[in-house]
Design an enzyme around this catalytic site. Structure first.
Site, PDB file in Angstrom:
ATOM      1  N   GLN A 138       0.831  -1.187   0.000  1.00 27.36           N
ATOM      2  CA  GLN A 138       0.000   0.000   0.000  1.00 27.36           C
ATOM      3  C   GLN A 138       0.876   1.252   0.000  1.00 27.36           C
ATOM      4  O   GLN A 138       1.838   1.345   0.755  1.00 27.36           O
ATOM      5  CB  GLN A 138      -0.910  -0.003   1.223  1.00 27.36           C
ATOM      6  N   ASP A 182      -7.830  -1.381  -4.933  1.00 29.98           N
ATOM      7  CA  ASP A 182      -8.483  -0.680  -3.818  1.00 29.98           C
ATOM      8  C   ASP A 182      -8.052   0.786  -3.768  1.00 29.98           C
ATOM      9  O   ASP A 182      -7.769   1.328  -2.693  1.00 29.98           O
ATOM     10  CB  ASP A 182      -8.141  -1.356  -2.487  1.00 29.98           C
ATOM     11  N   ARG A 244     -14.937  -3.703  -3.810  1.00 30.61           N
ATOM     12  CA  ARG A 244     -15.057  -4.893  -2.971  1.00 30.61           C
ATOM     13  C   ARG A 244     -15.150  -4.437  -1.522  1.00 30.61           C
ATOM     14  O   ARG A 244     -14.677  -3.348  -1.167  1.00 30.61           O
ATOM     15  CB  ARG A 244     -13.894  -5.857  -3.181  1.00 30.61           C
ATOM     16  N   TRP A 246     -14.247  -4.051   2.129  1.00 29.99           N
ATOM     17  CA  TRP A 246     -13.215  -4.180   3.155  1.00 29.99           C
ATOM     18  C   TRP A 246     -13.850  -4.688   4.451  1.00 29.99           C
ATOM     19  O   TRP A 246     -13.249  -5.461   5.198  1.00 29.99           O
ATOM     20  CB  TRP A 246     -12.551  -2.821   3.336  1.00 29.99           C
TER      21      TRP A 246
END
EC number: 3.1.1.11
Length: 332
Positions: A138, A182, A244, A246
């Site tokens: 990330q 994401d 999606r 989390w």
């Protein structure tokens, strides 16, 4: 004669565009300035000198630094030849922080805004960690914590977790967000993205909402263009999902958007096989168009809104009836 007609018509069109486009090549009165001819050479130094209610003007250039903002009621302006869009931005803030090296998502951010009543215009924010090859972890371009934050004519570029809006309220107008995995995510924030471009650079998911309880955080994406990034390594046909979950209370709404063929027919996907997180999600769509908007094969846990139910996700419903006091109407 026909050639001459079209030539002069094109010239006239360009003149109209030039007239409508507003330049910002000099600092607003009283602004702190950054750049070779500015008072400060780095943005971080200008931010450190700023007090509540200040404005900062940044001259064209690439600033290789991570910027952390904690002062409320701050405005930042980037030099540009067209304030209405991100396309003419000349100011870039770039860093390569990652959760793997910084310890957490927030700390990896190129721009971290932990402040209320913040506005930023015509800036490009980049996290280069993992971009292009997808290697790493990330790595945020933007980390936003605070109420009444507005981002106008800005672009945010990364790969995984490009934009984090974690608490408060945010508005993005006429902006650009690029990533793969994401890349628009957060937990309790109420975030409204309007008339912007959201571009995938690789297969993956656009949103990852992590709402902690029913009706808490939400992403509403309104009148946006969803497409493959110009530098995507493939066509990405049907390889991208709108989101999606989390957490099981995830909420994301895409309405009146143009969805290209990068969107998978299912539209949405589970968090994982072992942890689907779909029990209480709100993954909704309304009025979308384009090759990726066909709903016949949409995931069973998604929702198609009606002309009456979509009103629940208007900008005033999400950001509050007083949003006009802080959202810049020029970017609606």
């Amino acid at each position: 004669m026909v050639y001459s007609y079209f030539f002069f018509a094109l010239v006239a069109l360009n003149l109209v565009h030039s007239t409508l486009a507003t330049q910002r090549n000099s600092p607003p009165t009283g602004s702190i300035t950054v750049g070779p001819s500015g008072t400060y050479k780095t943005i971080s130094a200008a931010v450190a000198a700023a007090s509540k209610g200040a404005s900062i003007f940044i001259y064209a250039g690439t600033y290789n630094e991570a910027v952390y903002i904690t002062v409320d009621n701050l405005k930042i302006y980037g030099q540009t030849d067209d304030t209405s869009s991100y396309k003419s931005n000349t100011v870039i803030i770039s860093s390569n922080g990652a959760m793997a090296t910084k310890g957490n998502d927030d700390a990896s951010g190129t721009l971290r805004v932990h402040a209320n009543s913040f506005a930023m215009y015509n800036m490009k924010i980049v996290n280069t960690y993992g971009t292009g090859d997808g290697v790493g972890s990330q790595a945020l371009a933007l980390s936003a914590y605070g109420t009444e934050q507005g981002f106008y004519g800005c672009s945010f570029v990364g790969y995984q977790d490009t934009v984090l809006t974690d608490t408060g309220t945010q508005y993005f107008g006429h902006s650009y967000i690029e990533g793969a995995v994401d890349f628009i995510f957060g937990q309790t924030a109420k975030t409204y993205i309007k008339s912007s471009v959201i571009a995938s650079v690789a297969a993956g998911t656009i949103t990852a909402s992590g709402s902690l309880s029913t009706g808490e955080g939400i992403y509403v994406i309104d009148s946006c263009t969803i497409k493959a990034a110009d530098d995507a390594k493939s066509a990405l046909t049907q390889e991208v999902y709108l989101g999606r979950p989390w957490t099981q209370y995830a909420q994301a709404v895409f309405k009146d958007c143009s969805l290209s063929d990068i969107i998978n027919p299912a539209g949405w996907e589970k968090w994982s096989t072992s942890e689907p997180n779909t029990a209480d999600v709100l993954f909704a769509e309304y009025g979308n168009t384009g090759a990726g908007s066909t709903i016949s094969q949409r995931a069973s846990f998604s929702t198609m809104l009606t002309s009456s139910s979509v009103a629940k996700y208007s900008i005033s419903a999400i950001l509050g009836s007083g949003y006009t006091a802080w959202v810049d109407s020029n970017y609606s």
